[in-house]
Design a protein around this motif. Structure first.
Motif, PDB file in Angstrom:
ATOM      1  N   SER A 118       0.829  -1.197   0.000  1.00 20.24           N
ATOM      2  CA  SER A 118       0.000   0.000   0.000  1.00 20.24           C
ATOM      3  C   SER A 118       0.875   1.264   0.000  1.00 20.24           C
ATOM      4  O   SER A 118       1.682   1.457  -0.903  1.00 20.24           O
ATOM      5  CB  SER A 118      -0.959  -0.052   1.194  1.00 20.24           C
ATOM      6  N   CYS A 122       4.121   2.195  -2.477  1.00 16.69           N
ATOM      7  CA  CYS A 122       4.362   3.437  -3.218  1.00 16.69           C
ATOM      8  C   CYS A 122       5.758   3.976  -2.912  1.00 16.69           C
ATOM      9  O   CYS A 122       6.513   4.359  -3.814  1.00 16.69           O
ATOM     10  CB  CYS A 122       3.291   4.472  -2.874  1.00 16.69           C
ATOM     11  N   GLY A 143       0.394  -0.844  -4.864  1.00 16.05           N
ATOM     12  CA  GLY A 143       0.988   0.490  -4.837  1.00 16.05           C
ATOM     13  C   GLY A 143       1.586   0.848  -6.183  1.00 16.05           C
ATOM     14  O   GLY A 143       1.570   0.050  -7.129  1.00 16.05           O
TER      15      GLY A 143
END
Length: 221
Positions: A118, A122, A143
């Motif tokens: 998540s 990222c 992500g």
């Protein structure tokens, strides 16, 4: 505006420096490789270490990084980057510092896997794309690259065929598939060996097929 990249001579200091590091697996003096785990929004380093129990690898050292306040940056990953500072810069520095520490005790970067879920995915993909080099693997679970706009020209260098795995749902409420597709494109551009899996109706979670892909990276490293 050029992307922030960690400068070893001028390290960034922000909210995620000097946070807790949770370790697991074998001791460093026994390790042949290492994995750095980056948690999602609202989660913890400890939860990522529990997740690592799913992986099948021997002689691996795990270390999970804790974000200040359990959040790496305050807004959506698709907000303008400047709206998520200093969190992004501080998170990137935290990842760099753990890689440098592993290097200093004898584990080279090409024996280090970065894995995030998540918000952590990222940050993981953003770190690797901004600092291209040969890793043992890069894993982004639900992500993608950060920012309201992604400029392909900002990402230069070579991943030297590092295996990159990107896994996400086709209807993730937080991560549009188009951003995962663009993340794949950029990693291919900088010389990574990318595997992307889009799972129909999965939601914002991790499945057994993704874990199997991680295990495949670990077994080949």
């Amino acid at each position: 505006m050029p992307l922030f990249r960690v400068d070893p001579e001028n390290p960034f200091s922000g909210p995620h420096q000097n946070q807790q590091i949770v370790t697991g697996g074998v001791d460093l003096d026994e390790a042949k490789m290492a994995m750095i785990l980056i948690h999602g929004r609202g989660a913890s380093a400890q939860s990522m270490l529990m997740f690592a129990d799913e992986f099948e690898a021997e002689q691996i050292h795990y270390r999970a990084i804790q974000a200040e306040g359990h959040t790496w940056y305050s807004r959506s990953f698709m907000a303008p980057k400047e709206m998520n500072q200093p969190g992004i810069k501080s998170g990137l520095q935290a990842i760099y510092d753990q890689i440098a520490e592993l290097n200093n005790i004898g584990i080279p970067t090409n024996k280090v896997v970065l894995l995030g879920f998540s918000q952590g995915a990222c940050l993981t993909t953003e770190f690797a794309a901004r600092h291209p080099q040969q890793f043992a693997g890069i894993v982004g679970l639900s992500g993608g690259l950060i920012g309201d706009e992604i400029n392909l020209q900002n990402y230069k260098g070579s991943m030297k065929q590092t295996p990159v795995f990107l896994g996400c749902s086709d209807r993730d409420p937080h991560i549009p598939q188009e951003r995962v597709d663009l993340t794949e494109e950029i990693f291919q551009k900088i010389g990574a060996n990318v595997t992307k899996k889009i799972y129909v109706g999965m939601g914002h979670t991790v499945n057994q097929d993704e874990i199997a892909h991680v295990n495949q990276i670990l077994s080949s490293s």
